[in-house]
Write an enzyme that holds these catalytic residues in place. Sequence first.
Site, short mmCIF file in Angstrom:
data_model
loop_
_atom_site.label_atom_id
_atom_site.label_comp_id
_atom_site.label_asym_id
_atom_site.label_seq_id
_atom_site.Cartn_x
_atom_site.Cartn_y
_atom_site.Cartn_z
N TYR A 14 60.98 32.25 21.51
CA TYR A 14 59.52 32.26 21.00
C TYR A 14 58.93 31.15 22.38
O TYR A 14 57.15 30.59 22.10
CB TYR A 14 59.29 31.60 19.71
CG TYR A 14 59.78 32.93 19.22
CD1 TYR A 14 59.45 34.25 18.83
CD2 TYR A 14 60.07 32.78 18.08
CE1 TYR A 14 58.76 34.92 17.98
CE2 TYR A 14 60.77 33.77 17.09
CZ TYR A 14 60.43 34.65 16.92
OH TYR A 14 61.04 35.83 16.29
N HIS A 19 51.60 33.24 21.17
CA HIS A 19 51.70 32.66 19.46
C HIS A 19 51.94 31.38 19.65
O HIS A 19 51.59 30.51 18.31
CB HIS A 19 52.80 33.14 18.30
CG HIS A 19 51.59 33.61 17.45
ND1 HIS A 19 50.41 33.96 16.98
CD2 HIS A 19 52.43 34.36 16.20
CE1 HIS A 19 50.06 34.19 15.51
NE2 HIS A 19 51.38 34.61 15.59
N TYR A 64 58.62 29.50 10.54
CA TYR A 64 57.98 30.20 11.07
C TYR A 64 56.24 30.38 10.74
O TYR A 64 55.77 30.37 9.52
CB TYR A 64 58.65 32.10 10.75
CG TYR A 64 60.18 31.81 11.22
CD1 TYR A 64 60.25 32.46 12.97
CD2 TYR A 64 61.24 31.31 11.07
CE1 TYR A 64 61.17 32.16 13.34
CE2 TYR A 64 62.39 31.79 11.24
CZ TYR A 64 62.23 31.59 13.21
OH TYR A 64 63.57 32.03 13.21
N ASN A 66 53.83 32.70 9.69
CA ASN A 66 53.45 33.68 8.64
C ASN A 66 54.01 32.45 7.46
O ASN A 66 52.90 32.50 6.20
CB ASN A 66 53.66 35.35 7.96
CG ASN A 66 53.31 35.53 9.38
OD1 ASN A 66 52.53 35.43 10.18
ND2 ASN A 66 53.71 36.84 9.52
N ASN A 112 47.25 34.85 10.66
CA ASN A 112 48.22 34.25 9.00
C ASN A 112 49.21 32.52 9.12
O ASN A 112 48.74 32.60 7.93
CB ASN A 112 49.44 35.74 9.36
CG ASN A 112 49.43 36.52 9.34
OD1 ASN A 112 48.16 37.22 8.36
ND2 ASN A 112 49.65 37.51 9.83
#
Length: 186
Positions: A14, A19, A64, A66, A112
Amino acid sequence: MYAVIGLGNPGKKYNYTKHNVGFDAIDCLAQRNNVKVIKIKHQAIYGEFNLSGEKVILVKPQTYMNNSGVSVKSLVEYYKIPIKNIIVLYDDIDIDIGSLRIRKKGSAGSHNGMRSIIYHLKDDNFPRVRIGIGKPQENRDLVDHVLGGFNKEDREKVDDIILKAAKSVEEIIKTDIDKAMNMYNG
Protein backbone atom coordinates in the site's frame (compact mmCIF):
# COMPACT_ATOMS: atom_id res chain seq x y z
CA MET A 1 -1.18 17.62 23.75
CA TYR A 2 -2.05 16.91 20.10
CA ALA A 3 -2.56 13.66 18.24
CA VAL A 4 -1.89 13.95 14.52
CA ILE A 5 -3.40 10.91 12.82
CA GLY A 6 -2.48 9.96 9.27
CA LEU A 7 -4.82 7.48 7.64
CA GLY A 8 -3.65 4.64 5.43
CA ASN A 9 -3.22 0.90 5.20
CA PRO A 10 -0.24 -0.97 6.67
CA GLY A 11 2.01 -3.07 4.49
CA LYS A 12 4.45 -2.43 1.66
CA LYS A 13 1.90 -3.14 -1.06
CA TYR A 14 0.00 0.00 0.00
CA ASN A 15 3.03 2.31 0.14
CA TYR A 16 2.62 5.38 -2.09
CA THR A 17 -0.97 4.56 -3.03
CA LYS A 18 -3.62 7.25 -3.14
CA HIS A 19 -5.28 5.88 0.00
CA ASN A 20 -2.02 6.23 1.96
CA VAL A 21 -1.35 9.94 1.54
CA GLY A 22 -2.23 10.35 5.23
CA PHE A 23 0.67 8.05 6.13
CA ASP A 24 2.87 9.99 3.69
CA ALA A 25 1.97 13.25 5.45
CA ILE A 26 2.91 11.73 8.84
CA ASP A 27 6.26 10.66 7.34
CA CYS A 28 6.78 14.22 6.07
CA LEU A 29 5.97 15.70 9.50
CA ALA A 30 8.32 13.20 11.15
CA GLN A 31 11.15 14.09 8.79
CA ARG A 32 10.59 17.86 9.22
CA ASN A 33 10.65 17.52 13.01
CA ASN A 34 13.33 14.80 13.32
CA VAL A 35 10.94 12.26 14.85
CA LYS A 36 11.13 8.49 14.59
CA VAL A 37 7.67 6.97 14.15
CA ILE A 38 8.58 3.53 15.49
CA LYS A 39 6.78 3.01 18.80
CA ILE A 40 4.10 0.32 18.70
CA LYS A 41 1.01 0.53 20.92
CA HIS A 42 -2.71 1.20 20.52
CA GLN A 43 -2.69 -0.81 17.28
CA ALA A 44 -0.58 1.97 15.79
CA ILE A 45 2.94 3.04 15.01
CA TYR A 46 3.70 6.43 16.53
CA GLY A 47 6.33 8.91 17.58
CA GLU A 48 6.36 11.89 19.95
CA PHE A 49 7.95 15.33 19.91
CA ASN A 50 7.38 18.88 21.14
CA LEU A 51 6.33 21.77 18.91
CA SER A 52 5.95 25.28 20.32
CA GLY A 53 5.65 23.89 23.84
CA GLU A 54 2.99 21.32 22.90
CA LYS A 55 3.50 17.56 23.04
CA VAL A 56 2.60 16.09 19.64
CA ILE A 57 2.04 12.43 18.82
CA LEU A 58 2.33 11.41 15.15
CA VAL A 59 0.19 8.33 14.55
CA LYS A 60 -0.21 5.75 11.77
CA PRO A 61 -3.02 3.34 12.75
CA GLN A 62 -2.26 -0.26 11.77
CA THR A 63 -5.86 -1.50 11.81
CA TYR A 64 -6.41 -0.94 8.08
CA MET A 65 -8.32 2.08 6.91
CA ASN A 66 -11.87 0.96 7.66
CA ASN A 67 -11.08 0.28 11.34
CA SER A 68 -8.92 3.34 12.06
CA GLY A 69 -11.26 4.44 14.83
CA VAL A 70 -10.34 1.45 17.01
CA SER A 71 -6.71 2.59 17.18
CA VAL A 72 -7.55 6.29 17.48
CA LYS A 73 -10.00 5.74 20.35
CA SER A 74 -7.46 3.65 22.28
CA LEU A 75 -4.75 6.30 21.90
CA VAL A 76 -7.04 9.26 22.68
CA GLU A 77 -8.40 7.60 25.82
CA TYR A 78 -4.94 6.54 27.03
CA TYR A 79 -3.43 10.01 26.65
CA LYS A 80 -6.67 11.85 27.52
CA ILE A 81 -6.35 14.01 24.42
CA PRO A 82 -9.14 16.59 23.97
CA ILE A 83 -11.21 15.94 20.82
CA LYS A 84 -10.35 19.42 19.48
CA ASN A 85 -6.64 18.47 19.61
CA ILE A 86 -6.97 15.51 17.24
CA ILE A 87 -5.91 16.36 13.68
CA VAL A 88 -6.62 13.77 10.98
CA LEU A 89 -4.89 13.73 7.58
CA TYR A 90 -6.48 11.66 4.82
CA ASP A 91 -7.15 11.26 1.11
CA ASP A 92 -10.27 12.75 -0.51
CA ILE A 93 -11.59 11.84 -3.95
CA ASP A 94 -13.77 14.97 -4.03
CA ILE A 95 -10.72 17.24 -4.07
CA ASP A 96 -8.50 17.62 -7.14
CA ILE A 97 -4.97 16.24 -7.07
CA GLY A 98 -2.63 18.95 -5.86
CA SER A 99 -5.17 20.62 -3.55
CA LEU A 100 -6.01 20.33 0.11
CA ARG A 101 -8.83 21.44 2.39
CA ILE A 102 -8.59 22.07 6.10
CA ARG A 103 -11.81 21.93 8.11
CA LYS A 104 -12.51 22.45 11.82
CA LYS A 105 -15.05 19.63 11.97
CA GLY A 106 -17.60 17.82 9.86
CA SER A 107 -18.97 14.57 8.60
CA ALA A 108 -16.98 11.66 7.22
CA GLY A 109 -18.44 12.05 3.75
CA SER A 110 -17.69 8.88 1.79
CA HIS A 111 -14.43 8.12 3.65
CA ASN A 112 -14.62 4.86 5.62
CA GLY A 113 -11.57 5.65 7.77
CA MET A 114 -13.16 8.89 8.93
CA ARG A 115 -16.49 7.11 9.48
CA SER A 116 -14.72 4.66 11.78
CA ILE A 117 -13.02 7.45 13.77
CA ILE A 118 -16.25 9.44 14.18
CA TYR A 119 -18.15 6.28 15.15
CA HIS A 120 -15.62 5.26 17.82
CA LEU A 121 -15.07 8.77 19.23
CA LYS A 122 -18.80 9.57 19.01
CA ASP A 123 -17.77 13.08 17.94
CA ASP A 124 -16.79 14.89 14.74
CA ASN A 125 -15.56 18.15 16.28
CA PHE A 126 -11.91 17.74 15.39
CA PRO A 127 -9.78 19.31 12.65
CA ARG A 128 -9.01 17.45 9.48
CA VAL A 129 -6.69 18.01 6.54
CA ARG A 130 -8.11 16.45 3.39
CA ILE A 131 -5.55 15.73 0.67
CA GLY A 132 -6.94 15.66 -2.86
CA ILE A 133 -6.48 12.49 -4.89
CA GLY A 134 -9.18 13.22 -7.51
CA LYS A 135 -12.00 11.05 -8.75
CA PRO A 136 -11.45 7.81 -10.64
CA GLN A 137 -11.57 7.91 -14.42
CA GLU A 138 -14.99 7.17 -15.88
CA ASN A 139 -14.70 3.39 -16.21
CA ARG A 140 -12.41 2.78 -13.23
CA ASP A 141 -13.53 1.13 -9.99
CA LEU A 142 -13.26 3.31 -6.85
CA VAL A 143 -11.33 0.66 -4.90
CA ASP A 144 -8.83 0.25 -7.76
CA HIS A 145 -8.47 4.04 -7.89
CA VAL A 146 -7.73 4.61 -4.18
CA LEU A 147 -5.47 1.56 -3.89
CA GLY A 148 -3.58 2.51 -7.05
CA GLY A 149 -0.50 4.63 -7.34
CA PHE A 150 0.08 7.99 -9.02
CA ASN A 151 1.62 8.68 -12.39
CA LYS A 152 4.84 10.73 -12.31
CA GLU A 153 3.15 14.10 -12.90
CA ASP A 154 0.48 13.50 -10.28
CA ARG A 155 3.04 12.16 -7.77
CA GLU A 156 4.95 15.46 -8.02
CA LYS A 157 1.73 17.40 -7.31
CA VAL A 158 0.90 15.10 -4.40
CA ASP A 159 4.39 15.39 -2.90
CA ASP A 160 4.03 19.20 -2.99
CA ILE A 161 0.61 19.06 -1.34
CA ILE A 162 1.80 16.59 1.31
CA LEU A 163 4.47 19.10 2.29
CA LYS A 164 1.79 21.81 2.50
CA ALA A 165 -0.39 19.48 4.58
CA ALA A 166 2.52 18.93 7.00
CA LYS A 167 3.13 22.67 7.24
CA SER A 168 -0.58 23.28 7.80
CA VAL A 169 -0.60 20.89 10.77
CA GLU A 170 2.40 22.69 12.24
CA GLU A 171 0.56 25.99 11.78
CA ILE A 172 -2.58 24.64 13.50
CA ILE A 173 -0.48 23.62 16.51
CA LYS A 174 1.73 26.76 16.60
CA THR A 175 -1.05 29.34 16.09
CA ASP A 176 -4.58 28.15 15.29
CA ILE A 177 -6.71 26.44 12.68
CA ASP A 178 -8.16 29.68 11.28
CA LYS A 179 -4.71 30.93 10.31
CA ALA A 180 -3.84 27.54 8.77
CA MET A 181 -7.10 27.55 6.78
CA ASN A 182 -6.37 31.06 5.46
CA MET A 183 -2.84 30.08 4.47
CA TYR A 184 -3.38 26.62 2.97
CA ASN A 185 -6.95 26.06 1.80
CA GLY A 186 -7.31 26.13 -1.95
